[in-house]
Scaffold this motif. Structure first.
Motif, PDB file in Angstrom:
ATOM      1  N   ARG A 244       0.823  -1.212   0.000  1.00 51.64           N
ATOM      2  CA  ARG A 244       0.000   0.000   0.000  1.00 51.64           C
ATOM      3  C   ARG A 244       0.859   1.265   0.000  1.00 51.64           C
ATOM      4  NH1 ARG A 244      -4.643   0.233   4.395  1.00 51.64           N
ATOM      5  NH2 ARG A 244      -2.883   0.430   5.851  1.00 51.64           N
ATOM      6  N   ALA A 245       2.061   1.151   0.563  1.00 48.88           N
ATOM      7  CA  ALA A 245       2.968   2.299   0.584  1.00 48.88           C
ATOM      8  C   ALA A 245       3.595   2.560  -0.773  1.00 48.88           C
ATOM      9  CB  ALA A 245       4.061   2.077   1.629  1.00 48.88           C
ATOM     10  N   GLY A 246       3.369   1.658  -1.736  1.00 44.50           N
ATOM     11  CA  GLY A 246       3.824   1.922  -3.097  1.00 44.50           C
ATOM     12  C   GLY A 246       4.998   1.114  -3.575  1.00 44.50           C
ATOM     13  N   ALA A 247       5.371   0.045  -2.878  1.00 45.00           N
ATOM     14  CA  ALA A 247       6.515  -0.773  -3.289  1.00 45.00           C
ATOM     15  C   ALA A 247       6.283  -1.400  -4.653  1.00 45.00           C
ATOM     16  CB  ALA A 247       6.779  -1.869  -2.255  1.00 45.00           C
ATOM     17  N   ALA A 248       7.368  -1.587  -5.398  1.00 48.59           N
ATOM     18  CA  ALA A 248       7.265  -2.255  -6.690  1.00 48.59           C
ATOM     19  C   ALA A 248       6.790  -3.690  -6.494  1.00 48.59           C
ATOM     20  CB  ALA A 248       8.615  -2.230  -7.403  1.00 48.59           C
ATOM     21  N   HIS A 249       7.372  -4.372  -5.509  1.00 46.94           N
ATOM     22  CA  HIS A 249       6.916  -5.710  -5.162  1.00 46.94           C
ATOM     23  C   HIS A 249       7.378  -6.039  -3.749  1.00 46.94           C
ATOM     24  CE1 HIS A 249       4.948  -9.370  -6.657  1.00 46.94           C
ATOM     25  NE2 HIS A 249       5.705 -10.005  -5.768  1.00 46.94           N
ATOM     26  N   VAL A 250       6.580  -6.868  -3.077  1.00 47.36           N
ATOM     27  CA  VAL A 250       6.884  -7.284  -1.709  1.00 47.36           C
ATOM     28  C   VAL A 250       7.001  -8.798  -1.680  1.00 47.36           C
ATOM     29  CG1 VAL A 250       6.159  -7.234   0.704  1.00 47.36           C
ATOM     30  CG2 VAL A 250       5.551  -5.332  -0.822  1.00 47.36           C
ATOM     31  N   TYR A 251       8.091  -9.280  -1.083  1.00 49.75           N
ATOM     32  CA  TYR A 251       8.298 -10.703  -0.869  1.00 49.75           C
ATOM     33  C   TYR A 251       8.298 -10.949   0.636  1.00 49.75           C
ATOM     34  CZ  TYR A 251       9.819 -10.642  -5.725  1.00 49.75           C
ATOM     35  OH  TYR A 251       9.868 -10.471  -7.088  1.00 49.75           O
ATOM     36  N   THR A 252       7.491 -11.884   1.077  1.00 51.13           N
ATOM     37  CA  THR A 252       7.423 -12.167   2.505  1.00 51.13           C
ATOM     38  C   THR A 252       7.565 -13.661   2.723  1.00 51.13           C
ATOM     39  OG1 THR A 252       6.085 -11.965   4.525  1.00 51.13           O
ATOM     40  CG2 THR A 252       4.883 -12.180   2.442  1.00 51.13           C
ATOM     41  N   CYS A 253       8.489 -14.065   3.601  1.00 50.08           N
ATOM     42  CA  CYS A 253       8.719 -15.495   3.830  1.00 50.08           C
ATOM     43  C   CYS A 253       8.109 -15.915   5.163  1.00 50.08           C
ATOM     44  CB  CYS A 253      10.201 -15.824   3.770  1.00 50.08           C
ATOM     45  SG  CYS A 253      11.238 -15.033   5.013  1.00 50.08           S
ATOM     46  N   GLU A 254       7.675 -17.158   5.210  1.00 50.42           N
ATOM     47  CA  GLU A 254       7.012 -17.690   6.401  1.00 50.42           C
ATOM     48  C   GLU A 254       7.323 -19.174   6.512  1.00 50.42           C
ATOM     49  OE1 GLU A 254       5.450 -18.493   9.637  1.00 50.42           O
ATOM     50  OE2 GLU A 254       5.093 -16.401   9.035  1.00 50.42           O
ATOM     51  N   MET A 255       7.926 -19.579   7.649  1.00 51.87           N
ATOM     52  CA  MET A 255       8.346 -20.970   7.801  1.00 51.87           C
ATOM     53  C   MET A 255       7.220 -21.898   8.245  1.00 51.87           C
ATOM     54  SD  MET A 255      10.570 -20.951  11.309  1.00 51.87           S
ATOM     55  CE  MET A 255       9.827 -20.561  12.910  1.00 51.87           C
ATOM     56  N   GLU A 256       6.150 -21.362   8.843  1.00 55.26           N
ATOM     57  CA  GLU A 256       5.039 -22.196   9.310  1.00 55.26           C
ATOM     58  C   GLU A 256       4.063 -22.403   8.142  1.00 55.26           C
ATOM     59  OE1 GLU A 256       2.369 -24.408  10.596  1.00 55.26           O
ATOM     60  OE2 GLU A 256       4.025 -24.021  11.993  1.00 55.26           O
ATOM     61  N   PRO A 257       3.916 -23.642   7.637  1.00 55.76           N
ATOM     62  CA  PRO A 257       3.094 -23.867   6.442  1.00 55.76           C
ATOM     63  C   PRO A 257       1.661 -23.367   6.559  1.00 55.76           C
ATOM     64  CG  PRO A 257       4.389 -25.817   6.939  1.00 55.76           C
ATOM     65  CD  PRO A 257       4.564 -24.891   8.108  1.00 55.76           C
ATOM     66  N   ALA A 258       1.020 -23.609   7.695  1.00 56.07           N
ATOM     67  CA  ALA A 258      -0.369 -23.174   7.856  1.00 56.07           C
ATOM     68  C   ALA A 258      -0.478 -21.655   7.813  1.00 56.07           C
ATOM     69  CB  ALA A 258      -0.937 -23.712   9.167  1.00 56.07           C
ATOM     70  N   VAL A 259       0.504 -20.971   8.399  1.00 55.20           N
ATOM     71  CA  VAL A 259       0.494 -19.503   8.404  1.00 55.20           C
ATOM     72  C   VAL A 259       0.749 -18.972   7.004  1.00 55.20           C
ATOM     73  CG1 VAL A 259       1.625 -17.443   9.325  1.00 55.20           C
ATOM     74  CG2 VAL A 259       1.173 -19.393  10.825  1.00 55.20           C
ATOM     75  N   ALA A 260       1.674 -19.581   6.270  1.00 56.99           N
ATOM     76  CA  ALA A 260       1.943 -19.167   4.891  1.00 56.99           C
ATOM     77  C   ALA A 260       0.693 -19.328   4.032  1.00 56.99           C
ATOM     78  CB  ALA A 260       3.098 -19.976   4.311  1.00 56.99           C
ATOM     79  N   LEU A 261      -0.005 -20.444   4.220  1.00 52.05           N
ATOM     80  CA  LEU A 261      -1.243 -20.702   3.479  1.00 52.05           C
ATOM     81  C   LEU A 261      -2.284 -19.632   3.787  1.00 52.05           C
ATOM     82  CD1 LEU A 261      -2.962 -22.680   1.719  1.00 52.05           C
ATOM     83  CD2 LEU A 261      -3.587 -23.834   3.843  1.00 52.05           C
TER      84      LEU A 261
ATOM     85  N   VAL B 119       4.162 -14.609  -1.232  1.00 53.26           N
ATOM     86  CA  VAL B 119       4.447 -15.333   0.003  1.00 53.26           C
ATOM     87  C   VAL B 119       5.351 -16.515  -0.332  1.00 53.26           C
ATOM     88  CG1 VAL B 119       3.507 -16.625   1.942  1.00 53.26           C
ATOM     89  CG2 VAL B 119       2.250 -14.658   1.029  1.00 53.26           C
ATOM     90  N   ILE B 120       6.508 -16.576   0.321  1.00 58.69           N
ATOM     91  CA  ILE B 120       7.455 -17.674   0.126  1.00 58.69           C
ATOM     92  C   ILE B 120       7.376 -18.566   1.360  1.00 58.69           C
ATOM     93  CG2 ILE B 120       9.868 -18.268  -0.260  1.00 58.69           C
ATOM     94  CD1 ILE B 120      10.237 -15.382  -1.327  1.00 58.69           C
ATOM     95  N   ALA B 121       6.914 -19.776   1.178  1.00 55.02           N
ATOM     96  CA  ALA B 121       6.710 -20.690   2.308  1.00 55.02           C
ATOM     97  C   ALA B 121       8.025 -21.372   2.680  1.00 55.02           C
ATOM     98  CB  ALA B 121       5.639 -21.718   1.979  1.00 55.02           C
ATOM     99  N   LYS B 122       8.947 -20.575   3.209  1.00 56.18           N
ATOM    100  CA  LYS B 122      10.261 -21.072   3.614  1.00 56.18           C
ATOM    101  C   LYS B 122      10.737 -20.311   4.846  1.00 56.18           C
ATOM    102  CE  LYS B 122      12.163 -21.950  -1.068  1.00 56.18           C
ATOM    103  NZ  LYS B 122      13.296 -21.576  -1.969  1.00 56.18           N
TER     104      LYS B 122
END
Length: 353
Positions: free
Chosen positions: A114-131, A148-151
């Motif tokens: 929302r702040a205007g980034a070209a792209h955002v990548y966010t990683c999450e190690m907990e599979p249920a949370v990533a889902l 969302v990168i599930a790693k």
């Protein structure tokens, strides 16, 4: 295809779109250690019958396994949210590639988009949370701007995020700043995934301590019960415990002081460290040391969960009891010591007390 117990693959196929059957099989798969497949079936069951209470009970039991309850409180900390969003707005440009460590609900990643980034990548190690984060982000119309990168962050490569990050945001520190492997994770990410001159949010953090009185300490110790002195059992009590920062039972008995400080922009290394703080008693009873954290978002904003009546924070304060209640004169100087080994923190008072 998976088949952790004989015939289960056939049962999955036979279940078709029956949500009760799918949710029941999901529980079986979870028990058999097939967590990814269990999550997939539980999510499918919930999607097929989102308003069926039995399905929600069965599937929810699988989906919630391993998901910390603090996820649901942290997003309600409005001062924390505001501090992060203000810092993101100051740091992000239309060309920014943003990396977030720890997707959680997806809130901070969506703020960055929302702040205007070209792209955002966010990683999450907990599979249920990533889902769940993927679903939240898609539900808010940002799936094309947030990935969302599930790693675990340690398994994310620079290719996963399309190049070094221009902005790195994280919310992985714990109540004492160092547990949950926050420091090693930040060292690793800064060395591999973040570009030179990138904005780091938060930029720094400090562990703070003060003398305090917790009026409810006695409820956490054995004492005398039914005429028997159970106090020897108290050696099994944890060296510290959590206290809500707004607890009316907790009162500060000195001005605060910093014990440890960390500059996250440097990327470390963060070595084992001893710390010392001199606290000046306000006068009156003291039965412990209270510890909390302060985050410097950037040069213009910060967030601190100072223990105060009526205050709320997603981070609790940590109370380290003294052996007994001390009545300290006003102006009495007390030395507090600490040690962290990068992954845990210990705090104690001068033995002369």
């Amino acid at each position: 295809m998976f088949d952790p117990v004989p015939g289960l693959e056939a049962l999955v196929a036979k279940s078709g779109d029956n949500p009760i059957a799918l949710a029941t099989l999901a529980r079986l798969l979870r028990t058999a250690g097939k967590r990814a497949e269990a999550l997939d079936l539980a999510d499918r069951a919930w999607s097929l019958a989102p308003h069926d209470p039995e399905v929600r009970s069965l599937a929810g039991d699988v989906l919630s396994t391993g998901v910390p309850a603090w996820h649901f409180g942290i997003v309600r900390d409005q001062p924390r949210n505001d501090a992060y969003e203000a810092a993101l707005k100051r740091a992000i440009t239309p060309a920014s590639r943003v990396l977030e460590i720890g997707a959680g609900s997806g809130l901070l990643a969506m703020m960055a988009a929302r702040a205007g980034a070209a792209h955002v990548y966010t990683c999450e190690m907990e599979p249920a949370v990533a889902l769940a984060a993927r679903k939240v982000i898609a539900h808010n119309g940002l799936a094309d701007r947030v990935t969302v990168i599930a790693k675990h962050s340690g398994d994310v490569t620079v290719d996963d995020i399309g190049g070094p990050a221009d902005v790195m945001v994280s919310e992985i520190v714990s109540n004492d700043m160092v547990t949950e492997d926050a420091l090693p994770a930040l060292e690793d990410v800064m060395a591999r995934l973040v570009g030179p001159g990138a904005a780091i949010i938060p930029a720094a953090g400090e562990v703070k301590v003060a003398l305090a009185l917790d009026a409810r300490l006695a409820t956490r110790r054995m004492g005398t019960v039914n005429g028997f002195d159970l106090s020897p059992f108290d050696r099994l009590a944890t060296p510290y415990y959590q206290v809500p920062v707004g607890s009316p039972a907790l009162s500060l008995a000195s001005a605060p002081s910093g014990l440890f400080a960390f500059d996250f922009r440097t990327g470390g290394p963060y070595s084992w460290q001893h710390g010392k703080a001199e606290l000046v008693a306000a006068g009156g009873p003291v039965n412990g040391i209270v510890q909390w954290i302060s985050l410097k978002m950037d040069d213009h904003g910060d967030y601190e969960n100072t223990p105060q009546p009526g205050r709320e924070s997603c981070w609790a304060a940590l109370f380290h009891p003294l052996p007994g209640v001390l009545n300290l004169d006003e102006g009495k100087k007390v030395n507090i010591f600490g040690h962290h080994d990068r992954v845990s923190l210990r705090i104690w008072a001068d033995a002369s007390l």
